[in-house]
Scaffold this motif. Structure first.
Motif, PDB file in Angstrom:
ATOM      1  N   TRP A 114       0.817  -1.209   0.000  1.00 18.44           N
ATOM      2  CA  TRP A 114       0.000   0.000   0.000  1.00 18.44           C
ATOM      3  C   TRP A 114       0.853   1.263   0.000  1.00 18.44           C
ATOM      4  O   TRP A 114       1.986   1.272   0.490  1.00 18.44           O
ATOM      5  CB  TRP A 114      -0.893   0.038   1.233  1.00 18.44           C
TER       6      TRP A 114
ATOM      7  N   PHE B  51       0.054   5.141   1.375  1.00 21.22           N
ATOM      8  CA  PHE B  51      -0.844   6.101   2.014  1.00 21.22           C
ATOM      9  C   PHE B  51      -0.256   7.495   1.845  1.00 21.22           C
ATOM     10  O   PHE B  51       0.958   7.677   1.927  1.00 21.22           O
ATOM     11  CB  PHE B  51      -1.014   5.763   3.496  1.00 21.22           C
TER      12      PHE B  51
ATOM     13  N   THR C 289       4.339   7.388  10.269  1.00 17.21           N
ATOM     14  CA  THR C 289       2.924   7.628   9.971  1.00 17.21           C
ATOM     15  C   THR C 289       2.475   8.979  10.503  1.00 17.21           C
ATOM     16  O   THR C 289       1.704   9.698   9.846  1.00 17.21           O
ATOM     17  CB  THR C 289       2.050   6.517  10.583  1.00 17.21           C
TER      18      THR C 289
ATOM     19  N   ASP D 100      -0.947  -2.068   5.491  1.00 18.36           N
ATOM     20  CA  ASP D 100      -2.159  -1.361   5.891  1.00 18.36           C
ATOM     21  C   ASP D 100      -2.360  -1.300   7.398  1.00 18.36           C
ATOM     22  O   ASP D 100      -3.298  -0.672   7.873  1.00 18.36           O
ATOM     23  CB  ASP D 100      -3.397  -1.970   5.231  1.00 18.36           C
TER      24      ASP D 100
ATOM     25  N   LYS E 257      -2.869   2.103   8.966  1.00 18.00           N
ATOM     26  CA  LYS E 257      -4.159   2.787   8.875  1.00 18.00           C
ATOM     27  C   LYS E 257      -4.811   2.985  10.237  1.00 18.00           C
ATOM     28  O   LYS E 257      -5.578   3.934  10.432  1.00 18.00           O
ATOM     29  CB  LYS E 257      -5.072   2.007   7.935  1.00 18.00           C
TER      30      LYS E 257
ATOM     31  N   PRO F 110     -10.394   8.803   5.462  1.00 20.65           N
ATOM     32  CA  PRO F 110      -9.917   8.488   4.111  1.00 20.65           C
ATOM     33  C   PRO F 110     -10.712   9.261   3.077  1.00 20.65           C
ATOM     34  O   PRO F 110     -11.928   9.434   3.209  1.00 20.65           O
ATOM     35  CB  PRO F 110     -10.161   6.981   3.992  1.00 20.65           C
TER      36      PRO F 110
ATOM     37  N   TYR G 143      -6.535  11.811   4.156  1.00 23.79           N
ATOM     38  CA  TYR G 143      -5.495  10.971   3.568  1.00 23.79           C
ATOM     39  C   TYR G 143      -6.111  10.080   2.491  1.00 23.79           C
ATOM     40  O   TYR G 143      -7.329   9.860   2.462  1.00 23.79           O
ATOM     41  CB  TYR G 143      -4.803  10.112   4.628  1.00 23.79           C
TER      42      TYR G 143
ATOM     43  N   CYS H 166      -5.393   6.421  -0.060  1.00 25.27           N
ATOM     44  CA  CYS H 166      -4.709   5.135  -0.102  1.00 25.27           C
ATOM     45  C   CYS H 166      -4.757   4.605  -1.527  1.00 25.27           C
ATOM     46  O   CYS H 166      -5.752   4.771  -2.234  1.00 25.27           O
ATOM     47  CB  CYS H 166      -5.354   4.145   0.862  1.00 25.27           C
TER      48      CYS H 166
ATOM     49  N   CYS I 166     -10.577   2.413   2.226  1.00 25.19           N
ATOM     50  CA  CYS I 166      -9.338   1.711   1.878  1.00 25.19           C
ATOM     51  C   CYS I 166      -9.518   0.210   2.040  1.00 25.19           C
ATOM     52  O   CYS I 166      -9.084  -0.583   1.194  1.00 25.19           O
ATOM     53  CB  CYS I 166      -8.190   2.200   2.758  1.00 25.19           C
TER      54      CYS I 166
END
Length: 407
Positions: free
Chosen positions: A140, A142, A248, A263, A266, A276, A280, A282, A349
């Motif tokens: 992933w 992000f 993060t 992930d 997240k 999301p 942010y 993804c 996501c």
């Protein structure tokens, strides 16, 4: 009725005493904000079923594992320990150190609702030994939507050329392009995602499941090495040794553009109140149309204590409960391992991941297919290469290939 009341009271007292005996000391490394919230889902549900949860958490997966192995070999293991389903655990099973939970598993889970590839990973000699909590995907990207907007990036890059062009824009805007966790296990996740993007799912499976080393000698694998090396130019000076959740936080604070990782990050966005599609975004790693997945699971050491055996069965049934799976995944950033769980409440996501799983666009992580020794060699090679720009691609490839000799 008067005659029955003393008997009923006695039964309740016995039940209460039995519940107090179902104590589980649970070892894990889920200590970040999102992880801790997810663990609480399981511990609360375990307590509600009559168990007593004793938390033994150690920050950092490798540190937690080292401490656990020391206790296991000393004959003083905890009741349960989280791990990646795969050879790391099956090696301990082969040494006779683990209890199976076959009866508890089949009591809690109907046939056909756990993907076969996961069922194979948690089963040894026809018995289930692990209670999987969920499925994580390691391919992933992000990204901070405010950072993308400030840098003039209108959509997530889908190729490496687009990716590096976007990183140049973020650098020009005075921000950190890639929030980098400079630890070898994190760098290994990123590298394997890049490898998937260049060699494709079929070759990825041949390499990491079948140990087909001819894949390493292809131009596509060499391209992955070059792409990974280019990322050095887009990380900040403080990246070395940085924890994943600190990286993060850079994206959450809109100080950095992207984080390439699994992930599980997240959960940090969720606990920070980030949404999301608003705060942010993804997307799959550029050039990728599949997920590299692994299954986290609780494992159950032999303790020699009958009450702890009962606590292990109760914990396994708790972990596998559909509601626990759904609530845990919502906070952990994972997907439920059971396919009969309602995932409609998961974020956007996660919905993307659900669709990819339905389409069978998943490949197993090397941690699920290859020995800890081989995976350790991978991490050592990747970490050394990223830390040393003077190391040639050829030298790295030879060191990476040599890791297979440890299996």
């Amino acid at each position: 009725m008067r005659l029955l009341l003393p008997s009923l009271t006695a039964l309740l007292l016995v039940s209460a005493a039995q519940a107090q005996d179902l104590t589980a000391e649970v070892a894990h490394s889920w200590t970040s904000g999102g992880e801790a919230a997810a663990v609480k889902v399981i511990s609360d549900a375990f307590t509600a079923r009559g168990g007593k949860w004793v938390d033994w958490s150690v920050a950092g997966f490798e540190s937690a594992n080292a401490a656990y192995i020391s206790r296991l070999l000393a004959g003083d293991p905890p009741t349960a320990k989280t791990a990646v389903a795969g050879p790391e655990v099956t090696e301990l099973i082969a040494q006779g150190l683990m209890n199976d939970i076959d009866t508890a598993f089949h009591t809690a889970v109907p046939d056909g609702v756990v993907p076969q590839v996961v069922l194979d990973a948690i089963t040894v000699d026809g018995k289930v030994y692990m209670a999987p909590t969920g499925m994580h995907a390691g391919s992933w990207m992000f990204y901070s939507m405010p950072v993308f907007e400030k840098a003039g990036i209108t959509e997530a890059p889908t190729s490496w050329d687009e990716f590096f062009a976007a990183m140049d824009k973020i650098k020009a805007a005075g921000l950190v392009p890639i929030a980098w966790g400079g630890q070898s296990w994190q760098e290994g996740i990123v590298f394997h995602a890049v490898v998937l993007s260049t060699i494709g799912a079929e070759a990825f499976t041949r390499l990491y499941k079948d140990s087909d080393l001819s894949v390493i000698d292809t131009p596509e694998f060499a391209e992955a090495v070059n792409v990974f090396g280019r990322m050095r130019d887009y990380v900040d000076a403080g990246a070395a040794g940085r924890n994943w959740n600190d990286a993060t936080a850079m994206v959450i604070r809109d100080e950095a553009g992207v984080q390439l990782l699994s992930d599980f990050i997240k959960g940090e966005f969720t606990t920070a109140g980030e949404k999301p599609g608003v705060d942010y975004g993804c997307a799959l790693t550029p050039g990728t149309d599949s997920l590299i997945f692994l299954a986290d699971a609780f494992t159950f050491p032999k303790t020699g204590n009958a009450d702890e055996d009962k606590a292990q069965a109760l914990l396994a049934e708790t972990v596998l409960d559909p509601k626990v799976q759904a609530d845990f995944s919502a906070l952990k950033g994972s997907l439920p391992i059971r396919t009969d769980v309602d995932t409609s409440g998961l974020d956007a996501c996660a919905q993307k991941a659900v669709e990819l799983v339905k389409q069978d666009k998943i490949v197993p992580d090397a941690a699920m297919t290859l020995s800890p020794a081989i995976n350790g060699g991978f991490k050592d090679a990747v970490g050394a290469f990223f830390a040393d720009p003077s190391m040639t691609s050829e030298a790295f490839i030879e060191q990476y290939k040599a890791a297979f000799a440890n299996g």
